[in-house]
Design a protein around this motif. Structure first.
Motif, short mmCIF file in Angstrom:
data_model
loop_
_atom_site.label_atom_id
_atom_site.label_comp_id
_atom_site.label_asym_id
_atom_site.label_seq_id
_atom_site.Cartn_x
_atom_site.Cartn_y
_atom_site.Cartn_z
N GLY A 110 0.79 -1.22 0.00
CA GLY A 110 0.00 0.00 0.00
C GLY A 110 0.83 1.27 0.00
N HIS A 111 2.16 1.13 0.13
CA HIS A 111 3.02 2.31 0.17
C HIS A 111 3.89 2.45 -1.10
N GLU A 112 3.61 1.63 -2.10
CA GLU A 112 4.46 1.56 -3.29
C GLU A 112 4.69 2.91 -3.95
N ASN A 113 3.65 3.74 -3.99
CA ASN A 113 3.72 4.99 -4.75
C ASN A 113 3.98 6.22 -3.88
N LYS A 114 4.32 5.99 -2.62
CA LYS A 114 4.66 7.11 -1.74
C LYS A 114 6.13 7.49 -1.93
N TYR A 115 6.43 8.73 -1.51
CA TYR A 115 7.80 9.22 -1.56
C TYR A 115 8.40 9.19 -0.15
N PRO A 116 9.71 9.16 -0.03
CA PRO A 116 10.33 9.07 1.29
C PRO A 116 9.82 10.10 2.30
N ALA A 117 9.54 11.32 1.86
CA ALA A 117 9.07 12.36 2.77
C ALA A 117 7.72 12.02 3.40
N GLN A 118 7.00 11.07 2.78
CA GLN A 118 5.69 10.68 3.29
C GLN A 118 5.76 9.48 4.24
N LEU A 119 6.97 9.00 4.53
CA LEU A 119 7.15 7.79 5.32
C LEU A 119 7.72 8.09 6.70
N SER A 120 7.42 7.20 7.64
CA SER A 120 8.06 7.28 8.95
C SER A 120 9.48 6.75 8.86
N GLY A 121 10.25 6.94 9.94
CA GLY A 121 11.62 6.44 9.94
C GLY A 121 11.68 4.93 9.77
N GLY A 122 10.80 4.22 10.43
CA GLY A 122 10.79 2.76 10.30
C GLY A 122 10.44 2.32 8.90
N GLN A 123 9.49 3.03 8.27
CA GLN A 123 9.12 2.69 6.89
C GLN A 123 10.26 2.97 5.94
N LYS A 124 10.99 4.07 6.16
CA LYS A 124 12.14 4.38 5.32
C LYS A 124 13.19 3.28 5.42
N GLN A 125 13.42 2.78 6.64
CA GLN A 125 14.41 1.73 6.78
C GLN A 125 13.94 0.43 6.14
N ARG A 126 12.65 0.17 6.14
CA ARG A 126 12.13 -1.01 5.44
C ARG A 126 12.37 -0.89 3.93
N VAL A 127 12.24 0.32 3.41
CA VAL A 127 12.57 0.53 1.99
C VAL A 127 14.05 0.25 1.77
N GLY A 128 14.89 0.75 2.68
CA GLY A 128 16.33 0.51 2.57
C GLY A 128 16.67 -0.97 2.61
N ILE A 129 15.97 -1.72 3.45
CA ILE A 129 16.21 -3.16 3.54
C ILE A 129 15.77 -3.84 2.25
N ALA A 130 14.60 -3.48 1.76
CA ALA A 130 14.11 -4.08 0.52
C ALA A 130 15.05 -3.79 -0.64
N ARG A 131 15.54 -2.55 -0.73
CA ARG A 131 16.48 -2.19 -1.79
C ARG A 131 17.77 -3.02 -1.67
N ALA A 132 18.24 -3.21 -0.44
CA ALA A 132 19.47 -3.99 -0.24
C ALA A 132 19.31 -5.46 -0.63
N LEU A 133 18.06 -5.94 -0.57
CA LEU A 133 17.78 -7.35 -0.90
C LEU A 133 17.44 -7.55 -2.37
N ALA A 134 17.34 -6.47 -3.13
CA ALA A 134 16.80 -6.54 -4.50
C ALA A 134 17.54 -7.53 -5.38
N THR A 135 18.85 -7.59 -5.29
CA THR A 135 19.64 -8.44 -6.20
C THR A 135 19.97 -9.80 -5.59
N ASN A 136 19.16 -10.22 -4.59
CA ASN A 136 19.35 -11.53 -3.94
C ASN A 136 20.78 -11.71 -3.40
#
Length: 343
Positions: free
Chosen positions: A132-158
């Motif tokens: 449900g947060h796919e189309n949000k921008y970082p400024a619209q996210l909490s700190g925890g949500q931003k770190q979840r994006v960072g984790i997902a990005r780090a896992l992108a290439t397996n």
């Protein structure tokens, strides 16, 4: 899995050479969560960045899965780095990109097909709990949500390895616990080796299997978390342990009854010992009165443990018998001070 051999990192500061890392030797096993803890300026950020050669060591070698990273040419090193994900303290997200585009960024750099990118982004959004947060921008996210994006990005290439550079230090305690739980689930479900650095012993205690303590650019203590946490050897390690367990006041005055010196002891329980009535049964059988001055029952990752600081009353021969009885039951008992030891 990861092997650091005699790593030295020097910087030039004017006419002076500054040694940030001094003969570091570490090994990290496949599939484990390995923690590196140290104060600010101890060298821990430099150390973790040598693993993927964002910081190239002045000397020494870095092996990942048997590959000597320090000998790779630039193009080959770039390829190998795709097997190493990294998350950062301050997230490092693209402010003008959506959540989905931030996660997709490394996949597009790797020239993956559009279908592959869309499928992988959807998988990762579900994995880290950002539906449900796919189309949000970082400024619209909490700190925890931003770190979840960072984790997902780090896992992108397996990746095979996930490096965490103070990943929770910018978060509040509740959010920190949620992020640590997510990292632990990723480790278990994906069998990804995690190396994290922190200055908080609570983080180490929560999810790490082994830990290294760094001070002044040197590793001063290393081992299983249970061993390092419950029996710290180096003064720096003891400082970190006291963050979560509290210091024992060795200057605490001991009571005396009938002129007999009293004894201050620390008992450590670990594993199933934590739930056994060893203390009660021993003191009942030896008839030694005691007072509990300090106590903790908690967990080190999946292992229950407890520590009690007791004042034992009575004749020294009786307290010594009680201590030996406790030790015969497999408990670790440290005599902190006898009443007769007072200055």
């Amino acid at each position: 899995m990861i092997e650091l051999q005699h790593i030295v990192k020097d910087y030039q500061s004017g006419n002076h050479k500054v040694t940030a890392l001094n003969d570091i030797n570490l090994s990290v096993n496949k599939g484990e969560v390995f923690g590196i803890i140290g104060h600010s300026g101890a060298g821990k950020s430099t150390l973790i960045r040598t693993i993927n050669l964002l910081e190239r060591p002045s000397s020494g070698r870095v092996f990942i899965d048997g590959v000597n990273m320090t000998e790779l040419a630039s193009r080959k090193l770039q390829e190998e780095r795709r097997t190493i994900g990294m998350i950062f303290q301050h997230f490092n997200l693209l402010s003008s990109a959506t959540v989905a585009d931030n996660i997709a960024f490394p996949l597009r750099l790797a020239k993956r097909s559009k279908e592959t990118v869309e499928r992988r982004v959807a998988e990762l959004i579900g994995l880290v709990g950002l539906d449900g947060h796919e189309n949000k921008y970082p400024a619209q996210l909490s700190g925890g949500q931003k770190q979840r994006v960072g984790i997902a990005r780090a896992l992108a290439t397996n990746p095979k390895v996930l490096l965490c550079d103070e990943a929770t230090s910018a978060l509040d305690p509740q959010t920190t616990n949620a992020i640590l739980a997510l990292l632990l689930r990723i480790n278990r479900e994906l069998n990804i080796t995690i190396v994290l650095i922190t200055h908080e012993m609570q983080v180490i205690r929560s999810i790490c299997d082994r830990v290294a303590v760094i001070d002044g650019g040197k590793i001063v203590e290393t081992g299983p978390v249970s061993q390092v946490f419950l029996k710290p050897q180096h003064p720096t390690t003891r400082e970190f342990v006291e963050q979560v367990s509290g210091a024992v006041d060795k200057g605490l005055p001991l009571m005396e009854e009938a002129g007999e010196p009293q004894t201050l002891i620390r008992i450590t329980f670990i594993g199933e010992q934590t739930y056994e009535p060893a203390l009660y049964e021993t003191m009942r059988d030896t008839n030694v009165p005691f007072v509990i001055l300090q106590g903790t029952v908690s967990r080190l990752k999946n292992t229950p443990y407890g520590q009690l600081v007791l004042e034992l009353h009575g004749a020294q021969r009786d307290t010594e018998q009680a201590i030996e009885r406790l030790r015969s039951r497999g408990l670790d008992v440290e005599v902190i001070r006898h009443g007769s030891d007072r200055a």
